[in-house]
Enzyme design. Structure first.
Site, mmCIF file in Angstrom:
data_model
loop_
_atom_site.group_PDB
_atom_site.id
_atom_site.type_symbol
_atom_site.label_atom_id
_atom_site.label_comp_id
_atom_site.label_asym_id
_atom_site.label_seq_id
_atom_site.Cartn_x
_atom_site.Cartn_y
_atom_site.Cartn_z
ATOM 1 C CG ASN A 139 10.388 -25.350 -90.059
ATOM 2 O OD1 ASN A 139 9.517 -25.478 -89.276
ATOM 3 N ND2 ASN A 139 10.182 -25.485 -91.578
ATOM 4 C CG PHE A 143 1.121 -23.510 -86.764
ATOM 5 C CD1 PHE A 143 1.954 -23.445 -88.073
ATOM 6 C CD2 PHE A 143 0.150 -24.125 -87.026
ATOM 7 C CE1 PHE A 143 1.447 -23.761 -89.344
ATOM 8 C CE2 PHE A 143 -0.535 -24.803 -88.258
ATOM 9 C CZ PHE A 143 0.231 -24.451 -89.348
ATOM 10 C CB SER A 211 2.482 -27.213 -90.474
ATOM 11 O OG SER A 211 3.561 -27.593 -89.533
ATOM 12 C CG ASN A 213 7.077 -28.859 -87.947
ATOM 13 O OD1 ASN A 213 7.441 -29.903 -88.051
ATOM 14 N ND2 ASN A 213 7.470 -27.949 -88.541
ATOM 15 C CB THR A 214 0.445 -28.403 -85.789
ATOM 16 O OG1 THR A 214 1.047 -27.069 -85.719
ATOM 17 C CG2 THR A 214 -0.776 -28.384 -84.910
ATOM 18 C CE LYS A 253 2.899 -24.280 -97.936
ATOM 19 N NZ LYS A 253 3.690 -23.370 -97.330
ATOM 20 C CG ASN A 282 3.926 -27.250 -95.494
ATOM 21 O OD1 ASN A 282 5.144 -26.860 -95.045
ATOM 22 N ND2 ASN A 282 2.649 -26.880 -94.851
#
Length: 398
Positions: A139, A143, A211, A213-214, A253, A282
């Site tokens: 994925n 966010f 994450s 993805n940021t 995290k 993560n």
């Protein structure tokens, strides 16, 4: 298009079955029937399936666990009692839309989010990809969040309902996972805003700096950056007024894609600042094992599911060693069975989270994992979860 139509018809038929099973079926049958709808739901694309799962929970179609947990699963972390150590990881209920139904599945704790201060749409679709033969997912949601104000409203509604009927939480704990807005230049301010607005609802809070993805987020795991960030968020927490139970524990995290030096730096900062715990880990940007053989592996994003298990568990093992076993760790990544959860606990986890297993196995993953974990504990002579935490670090495994 035809496939989507077939899936929709199958799901609608399942809703009709749901009306029956919620009124007549036993708890065990409820979990089996709802989970049996999984193949039809997975005919839809991954994000639509995710959204449909949220809707099903909102419509009251999720089963409700009424069977007691095995006594060996009850545990205490941060002075707080957990009915069992199996929790829902952040990412499923991003906006606190279905906290009650998720507790109803029998989770010992539920973590919502990640929540950003301001609303943001996340990355363009498509942004979620299944590798079904491996029961894995990639994925790059980025966010996507309704923002702290909307989530504050949702959490307030849930907390008020839980005050009127404490059984809604089943004795479980609520975690709130905080993120930063993509375009924000001040990460500390973003996490502090999240803490200020949502901390009052939380049994524990999470600073998510991992994450993939940021843009730039994972750079906050560097020693200097992490120390400055955590210190500012802790200072914000210290300035706030809390009830008799004190402020909620604050966790960080982290990613599984860390060098030994990275791990040492994180452990040093967490120990120095007395962070209340770490969530390890993560998703991964790596594509281990057979994952690379699938075309979806070329998609950018974080990999979750069984292929993540070995890497995330090794990182968990290392963080337990580097923190001297003195800090509660939540093991997350690739857990799809009670045996997996047990391995996380032996590696150093006081609590364990699942998410992708729920997407593939359905709601019955929760009671199945708990039952098998209890069997694993008994098999090795443990009468409680706490006795097994970190067992792999002790001579002889006990």
């Amino acid at each position: 298009m035809a496939l989507r139509k077939t899936a929709t018809v199958a799901v609608l038929a399942g809703v009709g079955v749901g009306v029956y099973y919620k009124t007549l079926a036993s708890p065990a049958a409820q979990f089996e029937i709802m989970s049996a709808m999984g193949p039809a739901i997975r005919l839809l694309d991954a994000e639509t399936s995710h959204n449909l799962g949220i809707k099903a929970a909102q419509w009251g179609l999720f089963p409700v666990e009424t069977r007691p947990d095995p006594p060996s699963l009850r545990t205490k972390v941060w002075g707080r009692e957990f009915p069992n150590p199996i929790g829902l990881a952040a990412g499923f209920d991003k906006n606190a839309d279905v906290v009650g139904p998720m507790f109803g599945l029998g989770f010992g704790f539920v973590e919502i989010g990640s929540v950003t201060p301001k609303p943001q749409p996340g990355n363009p679709q498509p942004r979620v990809f299944r590798i079904a033969p491996l029961k894995a997912t990639i994925n790059r949601y980025g966010f996507n969040s309704l923002g702290a104000d909307a989530v504050d409203d949702n959490l307030r509604d849930f907390v008020n309902k839980a005050k009127e009927d404490p059984s809604i939480k089943r004795g479980g704990l609520l975690g709130v996972n905080l993120g930063k807005n993509k375009l924000s230049k001040d990460a500390s301010a973003d996490y502090s805003v999240g803490l200020t607005k949502l901390g009052k609802h939380a049994d524990y809070l999470v600073i998510n700096v991992s994450s993939p993805n940021t843009p730039g987020l994972r750079s906050l795991q560097g020693r200097k950056e992490l120390e400055e960030l955590v210190k500012q968020v802790m200072d914000t927490r210290a300035r706030m007024r809390w009830g008799l139970s004190g402020p909620p524990p604050l966790l960080v995290k982290i990613a599984p894609d860390l060098t030994e030096s990275d791990k040492q730096d994180i452990a040093a900062v967490a120990t120095k600042l007395k962070v209340d715990g770490l969530i390890v880990s993560n998703t991964t940007i790596s594509r281990p094992g057979d994952v690379a053989n699938y075309p979806e592996a070329q998609e950018a994003g974080g990999l979750s599911g069984p292929p993540l298990f070995e890497l995330s568990t090794q990182t968990l093992h290392d963080m337990y060693r580097l923190t001297g076993g003195n800090m509660p760790l939540i093991g997350c990544g690739g857990v799809s069975s009670g045996e997996d959860a047990y391995k996380k606990i032996r590696a150093g986890a006081s609590l364990v989270q699942v998410y992708t297993a729920l997407a593939y196995a359905g709601p019955k993953a929760v009671p199945d994992i708990k039952a098998e974990l209890a069997v694993c504990l008994a098999r090795d002579g443990y009468t409680s979860v706490s006795e097994a935490v970190g067992a792999d670090h002790r001579q002889g495994g006990h």
